[in-house]
Structures are given as structure tokens and as C-alpha cells.
Design a protein around this motif. Structure first.
Motif, PDB file in Angstrom:
ATOM      1  N   GLU A  79      52.556  80.736 -40.630  1.00 31.69           N
ATOM      2  CA  GLU A  79      53.779  80.253 -41.282  1.00 31.69           C
ATOM      3  C   GLU A  79      54.788  81.378 -41.516  1.00 31.69           C
ATOM      4  N   ARG A  80      54.306  82.581 -41.746  1.00 30.23           N
ATOM      5  CA  ARG A  80      55.181  83.698 -42.119  1.00 30.23           C
ATOM      6  C   ARG A  80      55.288  84.735 -41.004  1.00 30.23           C
ATOM      7  N   ARG A  81      55.068  84.316 -39.767  1.00 28.15           N
ATOM      8  CA  ARG A  81      54.991  85.283 -38.673  1.00 28.15           C
ATOM      9  C   ARG A  81      56.311  86.006 -38.437  1.00 28.15           C
ATOM     10  N   GLU A  82      57.448  85.338 -38.567  1.00 26.59           N
ATOM     11  CA  GLU A  82      58.722  86.034 -38.365  1.00 26.59           C
ATOM     12  C   GLU A  82      58.995  87.033 -39.486  1.00 26.59           C
ATOM     13  N   GLU A  83      58.613  86.685 -40.700  1.00 25.91           N
ATOM     14  CA  GLU A  83      58.742  87.620 -41.813  1.00 25.91           C
ATOM     15  C   GLU A  83      57.877  88.851 -41.582  1.00 25.91           C
ATOM     16  N   LEU A  84      56.646  88.641 -41.141  1.00 27.45           N
ATOM     17  CA  LEU A  84      55.760  89.754 -40.854  1.00 27.45           C
ATOM     18  C   LEU A  84      56.311  90.639 -39.738  1.00 27.45           C
ATOM     19  N   ALA A  85      56.842  90.018 -38.689  1.00 26.14           N
ATOM     20  CA  ALA A  85      57.389  90.788 -37.568  1.00 26.14           C
ATOM     21  C   ALA A  85      58.602  91.602 -38.007  1.00 26.14           C
ATOM     22  N   TYR A  86      59.474  91.000 -38.797  1.00 25.40           N
ATOM     23  CA  TYR A  86      60.650  91.719 -39.284  1.00 25.40           C
ATOM     24  C   TYR A  86      60.224  92.900 -40.160  1.00 25.40           C
ATOM     25  N   PRO A 153      46.005 103.126 -40.506  1.00 23.26           N
ATOM     26  CA  PRO A 153      47.054 104.015 -40.021  1.00 23.26           C
ATOM     27  C   PRO A 153      48.416 103.334 -39.955  1.00 23.26           C
ATOM     28  N   PHE A 154      49.431 104.123 -39.561  1.00 27.68           N
ATOM     29  CA  PHE A 154      50.802 103.612 -39.528  1.00 27.68           C
ATOM     30  C   PHE A 154      51.148 102.886 -38.245  1.00 27.68           C
ATOM     31  N   ASN A 155      50.426 103.115 -37.157  1.00 18.80           N
ATOM     32  CA  ASN A 155      50.932 102.651 -35.863  1.00 18.80           C
ATOM     33  C   ASN A 155      50.686 101.160 -35.599  1.00 18.80           C
ATOM     34  N   PHE A 156      49.580 100.606 -36.098  1.00 19.62           N
ATOM     35  CA  PHE A 156      49.338  99.164 -36.062  1.00 19.62           C
ATOM     36  C   PHE A 156      49.003  98.721 -37.488  1.00 19.62           C
ATOM     37  N   PRO A 157      49.979  98.738 -38.379  1.00 18.59           N
ATOM     38  CA  PRO A 157      49.663  98.527 -39.803  1.00 18.59           C
ATOM     39  C   PRO A 157      49.178  97.131 -40.129  1.00 18.59           C
ATOM     40  N   LEU A 158      49.426  96.157 -39.267  1.00 15.95           N
ATOM     41  CA  LEU A 158      48.890  94.816 -39.483  1.00 15.95           C
ATOM     42  C   LEU A 158      47.503  94.677 -38.861  1.00 15.95           C
ATOM     43  N   ASN A 159      47.427  94.885 -37.563  1.00 13.37           N
ATOM     44  CA  ASN A 159      46.185  94.531 -36.876  1.00 13.37           C
ATOM     45  C   ASN A 159      45.052  95.511 -37.154  1.00 13.37           C
ATOM     46  N   LEU A 160      45.353  96.787 -37.351  1.00 10.07           N
ATOM     47  CA  LEU A 160      44.259  97.715 -37.637  1.00 10.07           C
ATOM     48  C   LEU A 160      43.763  97.573 -39.069  1.00 10.07           C
ATOM     49  N   ALA A 161      44.627  97.146 -39.973  1.00 10.69           N
ATOM     50  CA  ALA A 161      44.138  96.754 -41.303  1.00 10.69           C
ATOM     51  C   ALA A 161      43.297  95.485 -41.196  1.00 10.69           C
ATOM     52  N   ALA A 162      43.743  94.543 -40.367  1.00 15.46           N
ATOM     53  CA  ALA A 162      43.001  93.293 -40.185  1.00 15.46           C
ATOM     54  C   ALA A 162      41.602  93.537 -39.645  1.00 15.46           C
ATOM     55  N   HIS A 163      41.453  94.561 -38.777  1.00 14.48           N
ATOM     56  CA  HIS A 163      40.143  94.838 -38.198  1.00 14.48           C
ATOM     57  C   HIS A 163      39.154  95.397 -39.214  1.00 14.48           C
ATOM     58  N   LYS A 164      39.610  95.693 -40.396  1.00 15.97           N
ATOM     59  CA  LYS A 164      38.729  96.098 -41.480  1.00 15.97           C
ATOM     60  C   LYS A 164      38.571  94.959 -42.495  1.00 15.97           C
ATOM     61  N   ILE A 165      39.709  94.376 -42.885  1.00 15.12           N
ATOM     62  CA  ILE A 165      39.694  93.339 -43.926  1.00 15.12           C
ATOM     63  C   ILE A 165      38.962  92.090 -43.457  1.00 15.12           C
ATOM     64  N   MET A 177      41.407  99.093 -50.175  1.00 13.68           N
ATOM     65  CA  MET A 177      42.122  99.568 -48.988  1.00 13.68           C
ATOM     66  C   MET A 177      43.267 100.466 -49.368  1.00 13.68           C
ATOM     67  N   LYS A 178      43.401 101.564 -48.632  1.00 11.99           N
ATOM     68  CA  LYS A 178      44.573 102.417 -48.704  1.00 11.99           C
ATOM     69  C   LYS A 178      45.352 102.257 -47.399  1.00 11.99           C
ATOM     70  N   PRO A 179      46.477 101.536 -47.413  1.00 11.87           N
ATOM     71  CA  PRO A 179      47.298 101.462 -46.211  1.00 11.87           C
ATOM     72  C   PRO A 179      48.074 102.759 -46.018  1.00 11.87           C
ATOM     73  N   GLY A 186      52.797  95.579 -44.609  1.00 12.17           N
ATOM     74  CA  GLY A 186      51.968  94.544 -43.996  1.00 12.17           C
ATOM     75  C   GLY A 186      50.695  94.294 -44.775  1.00 12.17           C
ATOM     76  N   ALA A 187      50.015  95.368 -45.183  1.00  8.72           N
ATOM     77  CA  ALA A 187      48.784  95.207 -45.958  1.00  8.72           C
ATOM     78  C   ALA A 187      49.073  94.565 -47.310  1.00  8.72           C
ATOM     79  N   ILE A 188      50.212  94.911 -47.918  1.00  7.69           N
ATOM     80  CA  ILE A 188      50.571  94.308 -49.203  1.00  7.69           C
ATOM     81  C   ILE A 188      50.793  92.805 -49.045  1.00  7.69           C
ATOM     82  N   LEU A 189      51.425  92.405 -47.949  1.00 12.29           N
ATOM     83  CA  LEU A 189      51.609  90.974 -47.721  1.00 12.29           C
ATOM     84  C   LEU A 189      50.275  90.276 -47.489  1.00 12.29           C
TER      85      LEU A 189
END
Length: 476
Positions: A79-86, A153-165, A177-179, A186-189
Motif C-alpha cells: 500500500e505504501r510502496r510509492e512512499e517507501l520508494a520516494y 548498511p546504507f546501500n540497501f536500507p530497505l531490503n538488507l534490513a528486511a533480510h534480518k527482520i 536494530m541499528k539502521p 526505511g527501517a523506521i517505517l
């Protein structure tokens, strides 16, 4: 679309705004885009204490309950994919099309975890391997390891956090988690969306923190696993200070791709351009070393240079932009210095090489001295170079002549050469007829040598976040 003026941290499932001490900049304009709460050592200590309390109720959650939390995330991210991308485009300077692609991978990773959450299986094992064990039966299962610490890390802040969470939620491990401080949004969202669920209190905390103030993520013995993605220098230091906990490290690389004489040149050029320059080359599996067979070297070089020159560099919000800014001016200056040093030692510049602030053009070189930093270290930016080879054995040896070993790509139609590469390349993965930059989020992903320890890819991360508990039954 605009960012909020301020974003909270999440402590024990709840949003808190103790300060707005962390500035998050727009990586293209350099201006402050928003401000984020920064956790101090006391807050981190409280988060770990809450994670310890949450360990039992998390472990007792039914599989379908954990799955429901993960599917909630899938639906809300969608639902929030455009917000996440922005948000990602702003905080990371990632071109908008790459940002949308990463949101898609975030959704994939949580969906995979939702599916795997109900597949936590064990094994019935025969123990009667000798007369003394006649009448004994073994059964084992996997149980959550307990509170986990994640540093992303900073380079894939959504998906590399996702691979842990996502794997932690799938198995029932609470986490802190420390983003990355440069890209925490991204991690905060994700925390905002997780807070909408009925996870046990303390199940998660997402805590932006300074490096100096975040030692507890590494050293606290209440934490049973540390999963870190980032630079080798930092990762190995964390491992040395992690104490008794299990450590998983996803670190750097200077990935190579081999283009053999039988390759489809047009296809190989397109994929190598993508692998070298997508998201400004800031990927640990980005193409850095391009090995090309002597029989096709000149033709491949001409096509690769011509295609690279067509890439648009600039504003990451522009749909046509392929190469956006590096994460900051300092990183662009570092890589620019490596390029200049390589040229001073005999390398030829084929295209690119220009830098304005954090913007570095897509750069190709050849005749790079093997002892330069551009060859030996991780470029982590939009620079790659060509190497000519004559035999397959020579090419494999060149790929292995590296302290890193994350992934390698090979373009060939020779099945026996494929098997040779799979057997002999000292890397975590070999990708055939594509670049080493290719990853699907359910496959085992990780490296050897200085590239790290352990594997991610949801099911494989779940194994690291669990322990085997054995049951032995004597029938009498």
C-alpha cells in the motif's frame, strides 16, 4: 510527496521522540530533508532488556500468528510502496527506478518469510547405528536462538534490513536494530508498520544510534546473535568484540565477471553495464573486474564503452537517471582518488572519470595495475575496469586473486567450463550468463574470505537464528 519534519525511534514496539538529533540529508541536493531521533546508550540497554523479556512470548507464538504479522507487513508495504520508494530516493540518492525495485524486493523478502514461518521442520533420525543404540530413536527440531542484534548498511536500507527482520519474525526471535545513520528512514517505517501488529512488547526496537554510542549492539551478552552487513574493516572488528554470541557477517567484495569467447556480446554488455553502474555502483556484488577473452576483447570493449556513455547521470528523482549521487562527497572523493592513482600507474581511461561533488560519472578503465587499490579493494561506486585473458584457467585464477569472495558471474555456453567455475572459484555463489550483482531473495547469499561469514536468504538466515534441540527416546 514530502517527508515528515521528524521521525521517531522505536523502543519496545513503541514510537518515541526523545530528540531530533540525527539529520538525514537529501543525497542529491545535500540539504537536510528531515530529522530523526537518536538513541543513547541507556535507550539501547532498555531495548535489550525488553528483548530478553519478549523472548519467551515470541518463542511461544504459533506459526500462523508469526505468519500473520509478516503478511500484514507485505500488505502495508504494498500500500505504501510509492512512499517507501520516494523516501529511499531522498535518503540514499538511489535513482527512483532502482528505489522502486528495492521496494519490490522488500515485499518479496517479507512474503518469503511469511511462507517459511509455517515450515519450521525437524527430522526423525535413526540412532541404531550399532548394537549399543538398539531401541533408541532420535528426533530434533529448531528453536529460536533468542534476542538478536542487527546492524544494517546504507546501500540497501530497505531490503538488507528486511533480510534480518523478516527471518527473525518468522522464527520468533525478538531483535534490536541499528539502521545506517545516513539512511535510517526505511527501517523506521518498518517499525511504524510492525507497531500496528500485536507482537509481544519488546519484540522489536529500531534505534538509530551513533557508532560511538552503539557498542551494546555488539558487546552485550544478553544478545545471542549479531548480524552485521557493512564494510569488512568494521565487521571483523565487531566479531572480535562480540563475545560468546553467534556472528553473521555480510561484508564487501570486488566482484568479477568473465565474458568468454562464445558469449552473446550484446546481452553481456547490457548486463555488465547494469552490474557495474546500477545504484551508482554502491553494491558489494557490483561488477568491478571485467574479464574478457582476447578473441572478443576489442569488440566487447567498443560496445561496452559506447553503451556506458549513454547512461544519464543526475537527479535521482528523474525517471531517466541511471547513475545518481554516491552516498556523500567523501566517498566520491575516495573513489576518484583511486581512479586517478590507477591512471598515474599506467591505466587507460576509456570513458567517464568526471566528478562534481558526490556525483561521479560511470567510469571504465583498462590496463589497471594489479597492485592498485582499484583492483585490490572494494570500489563501491561507479567504476570498473577490463582485463584481457586467453584461457579459462587464467580467468579463474584472476578471479580468485582477491581477498574477497562474494559472488562471480560468467558468460559462457560451455557446460564443462561452468562446472570448473563452480568447483574452483573461491566465492559464495557463481551466476551463469549474468553478472555477480544478480540476487534472488530466497537463495543462499554470502561470501568467503574477507567477504564474511554465514548466509542470508530467508530460510538460511532462519537457520542461523535458531538452534537444534534434540530428543532421544529409549524404547523398553
Amino acid at each position: 510527496m514530502n517527508l515528515k519534519d521528524a521521525y521517531p525511534l522505536y523502543l519496545a514496539n513503541e514510537a518515541q521522540q526523545p530528540n531530533t538529533a540525527l539529520d538525514v540529508t537529501d543525497k542529491f541536493s545535500g540539504e537536510v530533508a528531515t530529522r530523526v531521533a537518536l538513541a543513547d546508550a541507556q535507550t539501547i540497554d532498555m531495548a535489550i532488556a525488553w528483548a530478553v523479556r519478549a523472548a519467551e512470548p515470541m518463542a511461544k507464538m504459533a506459526s500462523y500468528e508469526r505468519q500473520a504479522v509478516l503478511y500484514h507487513c507485505v500488505n502495508r508495504f504494498t500500500e505504501r510502496r510509492e512512499e517507501l520508494a520516494y523516501m529511499l530516493c531522498v535518503e540514499a540518492g538511489k535513482p527512483i527506478n532502482d528505489s522502486r525495485g528495492e521496494v519490490g524486493r522488500l515485499i518479496d523478502t517479507f512474503r518469503i518469510a511469511a511462507e517459511e514461518a509455517v515450515r519450521m521442520t525437524g527430522e526423525v533420525q535413526a540412532l541404531d547405528i550399532s548394537p549399543r543404540a538398539k531401541g533408541y530413536q532420535g528426533i530434533w527440531k529448531r528453536v529460536p536462538i533468542g534476542p538478536c542484534s542487527f546492524i544494517s548498511p546504507f546501500n540497501f536500507p530497505l531490503n538488507l534490513a528486511a533480510h534480518k527482520i523478516a527471518p527473525a519474525l518468522a522464527v520468533g526471535c525478538p531483535f534490536v536494530m541499528k539502521p545506517a545513520s545516513r539512511t535510517p528512514l526505511g527501517a523506521i517505517l518498518m517499525g511504524e508498520i510492525l507497531a500496528e501488529t500485536d507482537l509481544p512488547k519488546g519484540a522489536f526496537s529500531i534505534l538509530p544510534a551513533s557508532r560511538d554510542g552503539s557498542d551494546l549492539f555488539t558487546t552485550d551478552d544478553r544478545l545471542k546473535l549479531l548480524s552485521f552487513t557493512g564494510s569488512p574493516e568494521v565487521g571483523w572488528d565487531l566479531k572480535a568484540r562480540a563475545g560468546k554470541k553467534k556472528v553473521v557477517l555480510e561484508l564487501g567484495g570486488n566482484a568479477a565477471v568473465i565474458v568468454d569467447a562464445d558469449a552473446n556480446l550484446e546481452d553481456a554488455v547490457e548486463r555488465v553495464v547494469f552490474g557495474a553502474f546500477y545504484q551508482s555502483g554502491q553494491s558489494c556484488i557490483g561488477v568491478q573486474r571485467i574479464l574478457v577473452h582476447a578473441a572478443i576483447y576489442d569488440a566487447f570493449k567498443a560496445k561496452l564503452v559506447a553503451r556506458t556513455r549513454t547512461l544519464q547521470t543526475g537527479d535521482p528523482h528523474d525517471e531517466a537517471t541511471f547513475v545518481g549521487p554516491m552516498i556523500d562527497v567523501k566517498e566520491a572523493q575516495r573513489l576518484d582518488g583511486w581512479i586517478q592513482d590507477a591512471m598515474a600507474k599506467g591505466a587507460s581511461l576509456l570513458c567517464g572519470g568526471g566528478r562534481t561533488g558526490a556525483m561521479l560519472e560511470a567510469t571504465l578503465l583498462e590496463n589497471v595495475d594489479p597492485d592498485t587499490e582499484l583492483n585490490r579493494e572494494e570500489a563501491f561506486g561507479p567504476a570498473a575496469f577490463l582485463i584481457k585473458f586467453s584461457s579459462w584457467r587464467e580467468a579463474l585464477d584472476i578471479v580468485n586473486d582477491s581477498k574477497f569472495g562474494l559472488q562471480a558471474g560468467i558468460f559462457t555456453r560451455d557446460f564443462f567450463k561452468i562446472l570448473d567455475a563452480w568447483d574452483d572459484l573461491d566465492v559464495g555463489g557463481v551466476v551463469v550468463n549474468d553478472v555477480p550483482s544478480y540476487r534472488v531473495d530466497n537463495m543462499p547469499y554470502g561470501g568467503v574470505k574477507d567477504s564474511g561469514l554465514g548466509r542470508e536468504g530467508v530460510r538460511f538466515a532462519m537457520e542461523d537464528m535458531t538452534e537444534i534441540r534434540n530428543l532421544v527416546i529409549r524404547r523398553n
